[in-house]
Design a protein around this motif. Structure first.
Motif, PDB file in Angstrom:
ATOM      1  N   PHE A  24      -1.056 -91.852 -78.263  1.00 34.71           N
ATOM      2  CA  PHE A  24      -2.498 -91.614 -78.333  1.00 34.71           C
ATOM      3  C   PHE A  24      -2.745 -90.307 -79.074  1.00 34.71           C
ATOM      4  CE2 PHE A  24      -2.205 -94.366 -74.648  1.00 34.71           C
ATOM      5  CZ  PHE A  24      -3.352 -95.138 -74.692  1.00 34.71           C
ATOM      6  N   ALA A  25      -3.800 -90.276 -79.859  1.00 37.60           N
ATOM      7  CA  ALA A  25      -4.240 -89.014 -80.450  1.00 37.60           C
ATOM      8  C   ALA A  25      -5.124 -88.260 -79.464  1.00 37.60           C
ATOM      9  CB  ALA A  25      -4.999 -89.271 -81.744  1.00 37.60           C
ATOM     10  N   GLY A  26      -5.597 -88.964 -78.453  1.00 35.54           N
ATOM     11  CA  GLY A  26      -6.480 -88.399 -77.435  1.00 35.54           C
ATOM     12  C   GLY A  26      -7.204 -89.534 -76.740  1.00 35.54           C
ATOM     13  N   PRO A  27      -8.172 -89.232 -75.889  1.00 37.32           N
ATOM     14  CA  PRO A  27      -8.940 -90.292 -75.219  1.00 37.32           C
ATOM     15  C   PRO A  27      -9.590 -91.221 -76.234  1.00 37.32           C
ATOM     16  CG  PRO A  27      -9.404 -88.146 -74.236  1.00 37.32           C
ATOM     17  CD  PRO A  27      -8.597 -87.872 -75.464  1.00 37.32           C
ATOM     18  N   LEU A  28      -9.595 -92.516 -75.943  1.00 41.00           N
ATOM     19  CA  LEU A  28     -10.202 -93.486 -76.849  1.00 41.00           C
ATOM     20  C   LEU A  28     -11.715 -93.507 -76.664  1.00 41.00           C
ATOM     21  CD1 LEU A  28      -7.840 -96.612 -76.717  1.00 41.00           C
ATOM     22  CD2 LEU A  28      -7.703 -94.585 -78.154  1.00 41.00           C
ATOM     23  N   SER A  29     -12.423 -93.703 -77.768  1.00 45.56           N
ATOM     24  CA  SER A  29     -13.869 -93.879 -77.695  1.00 45.56           C
ATOM     25  C   SER A  29     -14.178 -95.208 -77.012  1.00 45.56           C
ATOM     26  CB  SER A  29     -14.468 -93.879 -79.103  1.00 45.56           C
ATOM     27  OG  SER A  29     -14.005 -95.014 -79.833  1.00 45.56           O
ATOM     28  N   GLU A  30     -15.446 -95.380 -76.633  1.00 45.58           N
ATOM     29  CA  GLU A  30     -15.824 -96.640 -75.982  1.00 45.58           C
ATOM     30  C   GLU A  30     -15.540 -97.822 -76.901  1.00 45.58           C
ATOM     31  OE1 GLU A  30     -19.714 -96.818 -74.388  1.00 45.58           O
ATOM     32  OE2 GLU A  30     -19.527 -94.976 -73.203  1.00 45.58           O
ATOM     33  N   ARG A  31     -15.810 -97.649 -78.177  1.00 44.93           N
ATOM     34  CA  ARG A  31     -15.562 -98.745 -79.119  1.00 44.93           C
ATOM     35  C   ARG A  31     -14.072 -99.059 -79.208  1.00 44.93           C
ATOM     36  NH1 ARG A  31     -13.898 -99.453 -84.090  1.00 44.93           N
ATOM     37  NH2 ARG A  31     -14.662-101.251 -85.252  1.00 44.93           N
ATOM     38  N   SER A  32     -13.226 -98.021 -79.270  1.00 46.65           N
ATOM     39  CA  SER A  32     -11.779 -98.242 -79.341  1.00 46.65           C
ATOM     40  C   SER A  32     -11.247 -98.850 -78.050  1.00 46.65           C
ATOM     41  CB  SER A  32     -11.060 -96.928 -79.643  1.00 46.65           C
ATOM     42  OG  SER A  32     -11.398 -96.448 -80.934  1.00 46.65           O
ATOM     43  N   GLN A  33     -11.840 -98.476 -76.933  1.00 41.29           N
ATOM     44  CA  GLN A  33     -11.444 -99.085 -75.661  1.00 41.29           C
ATOM     45  C   GLN A  33     -11.751-100.581 -75.670  1.00 41.29           C
ATOM     46  OE1 GLN A  33     -12.928 -96.950 -72.132  1.00 41.29           O
ATOM     47  NE2 GLN A  33     -13.064 -95.106 -73.396  1.00 41.29           N
ATOM     48  N   ARG A  34     -12.935-100.948 -76.137  1.00 37.47           N
ATOM     49  CA  ARG A  34     -13.297-102.362 -76.200  1.00 37.47           C
ATOM     50  C   ARG A  34     -12.355-103.133 -77.108  1.00 37.47           C
ATOM     51  NH1 ARG A  34     -18.658-100.343 -76.652  1.00 37.47           N
ATOM     52  NH2 ARG A  34     -18.649-100.826 -78.883  1.00 37.47           N
ATOM     53  N   GLN A  35     -12.014-102.508 -78.242  1.00 40.21           N
ATOM     54  CA  GLN A  35     -11.109-103.175 -79.172  1.00 40.21           C
ATOM     55  C   GLN A  35      -9.736-103.386 -78.534  1.00 40.21           C
ATOM     56  OE1 GLN A  35     -10.328-101.018 -82.796  1.00 40.21           O
ATOM     57  NE2 GLN A  35      -9.484-102.799 -83.824  1.00 40.21           N
ATOM     58  N   ALA A  36      -9.213-102.356 -77.871  1.00 43.57           N
ATOM     59  CA  ALA A  36      -7.897-102.465 -77.235  1.00 43.57           C
ATOM     60  C   ALA A  36      -7.895-103.554 -76.168  1.00 43.57           C
ATOM     61  CB  ALA A  36      -7.508-101.116 -76.627  1.00 43.57           C
ATOM     62  N   LEU A  37      -8.922-103.553 -75.326  1.00 49.17           N
ATOM     63  CA  LEU A  37      -8.986-104.548 -74.253  1.00 49.17           C
ATOM     64  C   LEU A  37      -9.211-105.953 -74.806  1.00 49.17           C
ATOM     65  CD1 LEU A  37     -11.095-102.460 -71.725  1.00 49.17           C
ATOM     66  CD2 LEU A  37      -8.660-102.971 -71.575  1.00 49.17           C
ATOM     67  N   GLY A  38      -9.941-106.058 -75.908  1.00 44.11           N
ATOM     68  CA  GLY A  38     -10.126-107.366 -76.535  1.00 44.11           C
ATOM     69  C   GLY A  38      -8.822-107.927 -77.066  1.00 44.11           C
ATOM     70  N   ILE A  39      -7.996-107.067 -77.668  1.00 45.79           N
ATOM     71  CA  ILE A  39      -6.694-107.504 -78.171  1.00 45.79           C
ATOM     72  C   ILE A  39      -5.810-107.962 -77.019  1.00 45.79           C
ATOM     73  CG2 ILE A  39      -4.549-106.668 -79.232  1.00 45.79           C
ATOM     74  CD1 ILE A  39      -6.333-104.864 -81.003  1.00 45.79           C
ATOM     75  N   LEU A  40      -5.800-107.189 -75.942  1.00 48.37           N
ATOM     76  CA  LEU A  40      -4.956-107.542 -74.796  1.00 48.37           C
ATOM     77  C   LEU A  40      -5.458-108.802 -74.104  1.00 48.37           C
ATOM     78  CD1 LEU A  40      -4.337-103.959 -73.381  1.00 48.37           C
ATOM     79  CD2 LEU A  40      -2.762-105.384 -74.708  1.00 48.37           C
ATOM     80  N   SER A  41      -6.772-108.993 -74.099  1.00 46.44           N
ATOM     81  CA  SER A  41      -7.306-110.239 -73.547  1.00 46.44           C
ATOM     82  C   SER A  41      -6.788-111.431 -74.346  1.00 46.44           C
ATOM     83  CB  SER A  41      -8.837-110.200 -73.574  1.00 46.44           C
ATOM     84  OG  SER A  41      -9.387-111.415 -73.116  1.00 46.44           O
ATOM     85  N   GLY A  42      -6.736-111.274 -75.671  1.00 46.62           N
ATOM     86  CA  GLY A  42      -6.184-112.337 -76.510  1.00 46.62           C
ATOM     87  C   GLY A  42      -4.718-112.595 -76.215  1.00 46.62           C
ATOM     88  N   LEU A  43      -3.958-111.527 -75.963  1.00 48.57           N
ATOM     89  CA  LEU A  43      -2.547-111.681 -75.593  1.00 48.57           C
ATOM     90  C   LEU A  43      -2.400-112.499 -74.317  1.00 48.57           C
ATOM     91  CD1 LEU A  43       0.498-110.997 -75.384  1.00 48.57           C
ATOM     92  CD2 LEU A  43      -0.172-108.779 -74.410  1.00 48.57           C
ATOM     93  N   PHE A  44      -3.158-112.144 -73.290  1.00 48.98           N
ATOM     94  CA  PHE A  44      -3.034-112.853 -72.008  1.00 48.98           C
ATOM     95  C   PHE A  44      -3.494-114.298 -72.137  1.00 48.98           C
ATOM     96  CE2 PHE A  44      -2.027-108.813 -70.371  1.00 48.98           C
ATOM     97  CZ  PHE A  44      -1.541-108.962 -69.087  1.00 48.98           C
ATOM     98  N   ASN A  45      -4.553-114.530 -72.896  1.00 47.33           N
ATOM     99  CA  ASN A  45      -5.000-115.912 -73.093  1.00 47.33           C
ATOM    100  C   ASN A  45      -3.916-116.745 -73.774  1.00 47.33           C
ATOM    101  OD1 ASN A  45      -7.528-115.511 -71.959  1.00 47.33           O
ATOM    102  ND2 ASN A  45      -8.488-114.973 -73.901  1.00 47.33           N
ATOM    103  N   TYR A  46      -3.233-116.147 -74.729  1.00 41.35           N
ATOM    104  CA  TYR A  46      -2.137-116.837 -75.425  1.00 41.35           C
ATOM    105  C   TYR A  46      -1.028-117.200 -74.439  1.00 41.35           C
ATOM    106  CZ  TYR A  46       1.792-117.425 -78.703  1.00 41.35           C
ATOM    107  OH  TYR A  46       2.879-117.900 -79.386  1.00 41.35           O
ATOM    108  N   LEU A  47      -0.656-116.241 -73.587  1.00 32.25           N
ATOM    109  CA  LEU A  47       0.442-116.483 -72.655  1.00 32.25           C
ATOM    110  C   LEU A  47       0.069-117.511 -71.583  1.00 32.25           C
ATOM    111  CD1 LEU A  47       1.859-112.853 -72.264  1.00 32.25           C
ATOM    112  CD2 LEU A  47       2.649-114.709 -73.748  1.00 32.25           C
ATOM    113  N   VAL A  48      -1.220-117.576 -71.255  1.00 31.88           N
ATOM    114  CA  VAL A  48      -1.666-118.625 -70.332  1.00 31.88           C
ATOM    115  C   VAL A  48      -1.565-119.989 -71.004  1.00 31.88           C
ATOM    116  CG1 VAL A  48      -3.650-119.554 -69.069  1.00 31.88           C
ATOM    117  CG2 VAL A  48      -3.140-117.107 -68.952  1.00 31.88           C
ATOM    118  N   ARG A  49      -2.056-120.084 -72.235  1.00 30.98           N
ATOM    119  CA  ARG A  49      -1.988-121.359 -72.956  1.00 30.98           C
ATOM    120  C   ARG A  49      -0.544-121.791 -73.198  1.00 30.98           C
ATOM    121  NH1 ARG A  49      -5.740-118.740 -76.252  1.00 30.98           N
ATOM    122  NH2 ARG A  49      -4.232-118.725 -77.983  1.00 30.98           N
ATOM    123  N   ALA A  50       0.345-120.793 -73.324  1.00 28.22           N
ATOM    124  CA  ALA A  50       1.757-121.104 -73.562  1.00 28.22           C
ATOM    125  C   ALA A  50       2.474-121.542 -72.297  1.00 28.22           C
ATOM    126  CB  ALA A  50       2.460-119.886 -74.161  1.00 28.22           C
TER     127      ALA A  50
END
Length: 386
Positions: free
Chosen positions: A117-143
């Motif tokens: 980390f360069a430091g605390p993530l902004s709200e927008r960066s937090q949303r982006q990170a959680l959106g990516i991880l949500s996609g990861l978990f959805n993939y693993l559920v479908r798999a």
């Protein structure tokens, strides 16, 4: 099997209780499995492998996967496949305030032993990170690897607010015109100066006119251009292997001819030529990387910002923040402002959903702002008391 597993940021092997082999959220043995992976690192690596064709996306997704895996195993003491909704909420808080050791400036910004980390993530960066991880978990559920995803419990109201946002990372028409004008004023006394001018001029116009991602522009070849019904088109393979045809104007083809002529090439591109649209250093046929395209744009916009800064520091700061993806957003926004039908913009950007494209429609917000501020201006101010 995966680049994630080979990275020394993540241990090559994890203890059994942290590996995910016995994760509490693992799908039952009777589930229909679509992948052979039997631990979290291997499963995440397979998900990442789906994005090898998009280097920028791959790097972004790997970063978020590494962060979560290290946080889960080192701080939470759990396997990724054992995480619950409570863990996800704790990780959200961690993104907003990561440990100082994870932001250690003495560590390199890149490479295996880098700071995460360069430091605390902004709200927008937090949303982006959680959106990516949500996609990861959805993939693993479908798999058939996970039984469920704790991200599915995210409140609808929060998802709704994200869906209604409009894009802000773009350059307005006046500022974009300033960029083009200032680049035309670059010195061209030496061969090196002329080469930098020609390359920056072409790259900026190509990205703006086509709304290509940096990786797509780096991969584009002459053979991807084709003529149909008297018009030029560019065939693009984008994120997820999605193909699309992007309209190319006669003006852009003229710019391409000028760029090619500078390098001593025929003005008409070869229909079966593998030569890249953006030539390598000194005109070599070897293609540039997406990172190189990104740096060309950053340097060009930074040079313009230096000129603009003395008279307009706000606009200069915006130019310094801008990047290749800003040009994609700029193209889409300008197309929308010009009245281009939203479904045409959707096809140009190769969005799967028209809802994604709608974030570029600023007209309603502009009208609301104008009507509100104009109404306020008509209210007479109270007279000053003597």
């Amino acid at each position: 099997m995966s680049e994630l597993a080979l990275s020394t940021v993540v241990p090559a092997t994890l203890p059994t209780h942290l590996s995910g082999m016995a994760g509490t959220n693992r799908a039952p043995a009777s589930a229909s499995r679509q992948i052979a992976a039997n631990d979290d690192v291997a499963a995440i690596g397979l998900w990442l492998a789906e994005y090898h064709g998009s280097p920028h996306t791959f790097r972004s997704y790997r970063k978020e996967a590494e962060r979560l895996l290290l946080w889960a195993t080192q701080i939470r003491g759990k396997a990724v496949s054992s995480l619950t909704r409570e863990d996800v909420l704790a990780y959200e808080a961690f993104l907003a305030q990561p440990l100082p050791t994870w932001c250690d400036e003495s560590l390199a910004r890149r490479g295996d032993h880098r700071r995460l980390f360069a430091g605390p993530l902004s709200e927008r960066s937090q949303r982006q990170a959680l959106g990516i991880l949500s996609g990861l978990f959805n993939y693993l559920v479908r798999a058939g690897y996970l039984a469920g995803t704790p991200f599915a419990l995210q409140p609808r109201s929060r998802r709704g607010r994200q869906g209604r946002r409009t894009i802000e990372r773009y350059l307005d028409r006046a500022l974009w015109q300033d960029v083009l004008v200032h680049v035309e004023q670059w010195p061209q006394a030496s061969g090196r100066d002329r080469q930098r001018y020609e390359r920056a001029r072409w790259v900026l116009r190509l990205l703006y006119e086509t709304a290509l991602r940096a990786s797509e522009a780096a991969q584009a070849r002459e053979s991807d251009l084709f003529h149909r019904r008297g018009c030029w088109w560019l065939r693009v393979t984008g994120k997820g292997g999605v193909e699309g045809d992007v309209p190319i104007s006669e003006a852009l083809m003229a710019d391409f001819a000028s760029y090619r002529a500078f390098h001593g090439l025929p003005v008409v591109p070869g229909s079966d030529s593998p030569r890249p649209l953006i030539l390598g250093i000194a005109g070599r046929d070897a293609p540039l990387t997406a990172t190189a395209v990104y740096l060309i744009v950053k340097e060009a916009l930074g040079r313009v910002a230096e000129v603009v800064a003395p008279t307009d520091p706000v606009r200069a700061a915006r130019l310094r923040r801008a990047s290749t993806h800003w040009l994609r957003h700029t193209a889409a926004t300008h197309q929308a402002e010009a009245g281009n039908p939203v479904h045409h913009i959707q096809h140009n950007l190769r969005h799967s959903s028209i809802a994604t494209t709608s974030i570029y429609l600023h007209a309603e917000e502009d009208a609301r702002h104008a009507s509100t501020t104009q109404a306020r201006a008509t209210i007479p101010l109270p007279k000053e008391r003597p």
